[in-house]
Design an enzyme around this catalytic site. Structure first.
Site, PDB file in Angstrom:
ATOM      1  CB  ILE A 238      -0.971   0.001   1.198  1.00 33.49           C
ATOM      2  CG1 ILE A 238      -1.877   1.239   1.193  1.00 33.49           C
ATOM      3  CG2 ILE A 238      -0.244  -0.132   2.518  1.00 33.49           C
ATOM      4  CD1 ILE A 238      -3.039   1.143   2.181  1.00 33.49           C
ATOM      5  CB  ALA A 239       2.839   3.045  -1.665  1.00 34.33           C
TER       6      ALA A 239
ATOM      7  CD  GLU B 221       6.120 -10.219   5.940  1.00 35.00           C
ATOM      8  OE1 GLU B 221       6.651  -9.681   4.954  1.00 35.00           O
ATOM      9  OE2 GLU B 221       6.127 -11.440   6.130  1.00 35.00           O
TER      10      GLU B 221
ATOM     11  CG  ASN C 214       6.219   2.761   7.559  1.00 35.77           C
ATOM     12  OD1 ASN C 214       5.703   3.805   7.919  1.00 35.77           O
ATOM     13  ND2 ASN C 214       6.021   2.248   6.361  1.00 35.77           N
TER      14      ASN C 214
ATOM     15  CE1 TYR D 137      -1.168  -0.884   6.900  1.00 37.03           C
ATOM     16  CE2 TYR D 137       0.988  -1.376   7.801  1.00 37.03           C
ATOM     17  CZ  TYR D 137       0.193  -1.062   6.731  1.00 37.03           C
ATOM     18  OH  TYR D 137       0.749  -0.921   5.485  1.00 37.03           O
TER      19      TYR D 137
END
Ligand SMILES: CC(C)(COP(=O)(O)OP(=O)(O)OC[C@H]1O[C@@H](n2cnc3c(N)ncnc32)[C@H](O)[C@@H]1OP(=O)(O)O)[C@@H](O)C(=O)NCCC(=O)NCCS
Length: 160
Positions: free
Chosen positions: A72-73, A106, A111, A118
């Site tokens: 995801i970015a 993961e 980060n 999350y």
């Protein structure tokens, strides 16, 4: 923000974001092309004015009880306004629609932004892979989400 399914034609735009977001461990073009073409999951892109500003992918084998957030970015200018959460929620809804009961991912130990996202959606740390990300020598944190709990929290309008 407009979410839609990714197509093979999106590869170039996705890879530009990928290389900027993950300077030391970006996937290769071939890896991403294979992911976009894989029948074992779903990739979404987020468009703004016809331009792709983000993407995210789920892996799920048909009939499987678990799914994985593969990636995801967002482009740097598109961060911090809820798009990441919207993409993640779309992947979790997809996992739920496929009757997966758990979603795993993961994340790099360094980060904090992604970890906060999350955790706020209900993912909890279940393990670590020491030195997983090379060459940076950063641990991977493995996180797990209980999908029925996430659905219940969202159905009642409560935060997860
Ligand atoms: C991680 C990423 C996808 C999050 O998407 P985003 O659109 O920036 O995040 P959102 O605006 O949806 O915010 C979601 C939550 O993330 C956290 N967050 C977002 N920006 C943050 C910041 N600058 N500092 C701390 N936490 C932050 C917060 O918990 C936030 O929830 P809140 O708004 O209720 O406080 C995005 O920042 C990104 O693309 N980063 C680079 C690539 C990456 O690290 N991908 C994840 C790999 S595992």
């Amino acid at each position: 923000m407009t979410l839609r399914d990714a197509t093979p034609d999106d590869l170039g735009a996705i890879m530009a974001i990928e290389r900027a977001a993950f300077p030391t461990d970006a996937w290769s073009d071939d890896m991403m092309r294979d992911e976009l073409a894989s029948p074992h999951g779903r990739y979404l892109v987020d468009e703004e004015g016809g331009r792709i500003v983000g993407y995210a992918g789920l892996r799920h084998l048909r009939g499987g009880a678990d799914a994985d957030v593969q990636t995801i970015a967002l482009s740097s200018e598109a961060r911090g306004s809820g798009r990441g959460r919207a993409l993640l929620a779309a992947l979790i809804r997809e996992a739920d629609a496929r009757r997966a009961r758990e979603v795993f991912l993961e994340v790099r130990d360094d980060n904090a932004v992604a970890q906060a996202l999350y955790a706020s959606e209900g993912f909890a740390e279940i393990g670590r892979r020491p030195h997983y990300y090379q060459p940076d020598d950063v641990d991977a944190i493995i996180m797990r989400l209980d999908v029925p709990s996430w659905r219940a929290a969202h159905e009642t309008g409560a935060s997860a």
